[in-house]
Write an enzyme that holds these catalytic residues in place. Structure first.
Site, PDB file in Angstrom:
ATOM      1  N   TYR A   1     118.987 114.234  67.464  1.00 19.61           N
ATOM      2  CA  TYR A   1     117.980 115.065  66.878  1.00 19.61           C
ATOM      3  C   TYR A   1     118.798 116.095  65.848  1.00 19.61           C
ATOM      4  CZ  TYR A   1     114.187 113.285  69.793  1.00 19.61           C
ATOM      5  OH  TYR A   1     113.383 112.948  70.862  1.00 19.61           O
ATOM      6  N   THR A   2     118.099 116.115  64.877  1.00 19.38           N
ATOM      7  CA  THR A   2     118.576 117.266  63.773  1.00 19.38           C
ATOM      8  C   THR A   2     117.390 118.246  63.546  1.00 19.38           C
ATOM      9  OG1 THR A   2     119.496 115.356  62.791  1.00 19.38           O
ATOM     10  CG2 THR A   2     119.281 117.577  61.271  1.00 19.38           C
TER      11      THR A   2
ATOM     12  N   HIS B   1     124.293 115.942  63.870  1.00 17.95           N
ATOM     13  CA  HIS B   1     123.167 116.187  65.029  1.00 17.95           C
ATOM     14  C   HIS B   1     123.667 116.464  66.306  1.00 17.95           C
ATOM     15  CE1 HIS B   1     124.624 111.789  65.482  1.00 17.95           C
ATOM     16  NE2 HIS B   1     124.287 112.084  66.552  1.00 17.95           N
TER      17      HIS B   1
ATOM     18  N   CYS C   1     117.592 107.378  56.554  1.00 17.45           N
ATOM     19  CA  CYS C   1     117.320 107.381  57.713  1.00 17.45           C
ATOM     20  C   CYS C   1     116.129 106.986  58.371  1.00 17.45           C
ATOM     21  CB  CYS C   1     117.457 108.947  58.220  1.00 17.45           C
ATOM     22  SG  CYS C   1     117.706 109.203  60.104  1.00 17.45           S
TER      23      CYS C   1
END
Length: 359
Positions: A151-152, A133, A332
């Site tokens: 964040y991805t 990420h 996740c």
């Protein structure tokens, strides 16, 4: 005379009946191995019709197989070319933090936006390994304090010139009076505004071919632990879908021989992030390759065919691949979801630590 007629009838009965012609009769051989000649039976006979039909079916099947093989070859070549191009492209992420400008903004829902940032040049890629990420951050103008969250992207790393995120803004509420500082800052960005990027970050990488690499801490001896799998279960909650989508897209785009099952938890149907992308992949590749199930805390009163309520052992048992040496369960979501629901249920169902990866 009467006698002669009787004799004729007796003779007719004594004669053997002609053998019925088989409806699906085929000649004993069509190909002479000695001469190499192809010999068809007499035109118009059932043998001729059936032989031509069989040959037609064989040719059609061969053409289908050749077409599939050519498509697979072309797709494989395209993937290899894309990978080679990506490997040669300049990387945006590196040893220092970099500021990128917002190029496009699409409001998906009242609290969710799709943000696309321009990379330094049209030929740049982000340079983010699959499974890792990037830290998005800003400096508070009043306090001077830097706030950062992981964040991805929802775009793949072979995308040149830009990178896209789906960002859900967490507004202040009774449980979290300040809300999510970084998500609110991102929600407030307009085209031309900048955000700081830092990375790549993360301990886990999907290397392709069903192989996950997990970096060991120095206290664990360093290096990497490799896990190879053919079945992947994904359990996500809220914005935790983005790392799962990043990995699923890599598996599908690579053509890896890995079957995936997703269980995605949200509060309401409107909260389901990236649903269009998920269901597009399910439709494109088929449920035998990638299937998706959902559960909602507050499902609609009518028309909801998936699960409802918090994730349970029964949901996991119905949707996830069974425990095994070639199984990996990726998770996740909010910490309470993992701690109180998912991890206890997995343990009860017989999944061991070497079958579980958390983000």
């Amino acid at each position: 005379s009467v006698a002669s007629h009787a004799d004729a009838r007796r003779a007719a009965r004594a004669m053997p009946a002609p053998a019925p012609r088989e409806l699906f009769a085929l000649p004993k051989t069509l190909f002479d191995a000695k001469t190499g000649a192809l010999t068809l039976p007499e035109f118009g006979t059932p043998e001729f019709v059936n032989a031509v039909t069989v040959l037609g079916i064989a040719v059609a099947a061969l053409l289908v197989v050749l077409d599939l093989a050519l498509r697979a070859t072309r797709e494989g070549s395209a993937r290899r070319r894309a990978k080679a191009r990506t490997a040669a492209s300049p990387k945006t992420l590196g040893t220092s933090r970099v500021a990128l400008k917002l190029a496009r903004r699409e409001q998906i829902s009242p609290d969710t936006a799709r943000l696309t940032f321009a990379l330094p040049t049209p030929s740049h890629v982000l340079g983010l390994p699959v499974g890792q990420h990037v830290g998005l951050s800003y400096v508070d103008a009043k306090s001077g304090e830097r706030h950062e969250r992981p964040y991805t992207p929802v775009s793949t790393d072979d995308q040149e010139g830009s990178v896209t995120f789906v960002i859900k803004a967490y507004k202040p509420c009774e449980k979290f009076p300040l809300g999510g500082k970084v998500s609110q800052h991102l929600d407030g960005l307009r085209v031309g505004d900048s955000c700081d990027f830092d990375g790549p970050k993360g301990m886990k990488t999907y290397e392709g071919g069903g192989v996950f690499a997990i970096r060991r801490l120095r206290s664990q001896g360093g290096g990497f632990e490799k896990r190879k799998c053919s079945r992947v279960g994904m359990i996500a909650g809220g914005s935790g879908i983005t790392p799962m989508l990043q990995i699923s897209r890599a598996i599908l785009d690579n053509g890896d021989k890995v079957k995936m099952n997703l269980l995605f938890a949200n509060q309401t149907e409107a909260d389901i992030l990236c649903r269009e992308e998920i269901e597009s992949d399910v439709a494109k590749y088929g449920a035998d390759k990638f299937s998706a199930d959902y559960t909602l805390d507050r499902p609609p009163k009518a028309g909801w065919s998936h699960f409802y309520g918090f994730i349970t052992k029964e949901m996991i048992e119905k949707t996830m691949p069974p425990p095994g040496k070639r199984t990996q369960i990726l998770i996740c979501g909010p910490p309470p979801m993992l701690k109180f629901a998912v991890l206890p249920a997995l343990e009860e169902l017989g999944y061991t630590k070497d079958m579980i990866l958390t983000w």
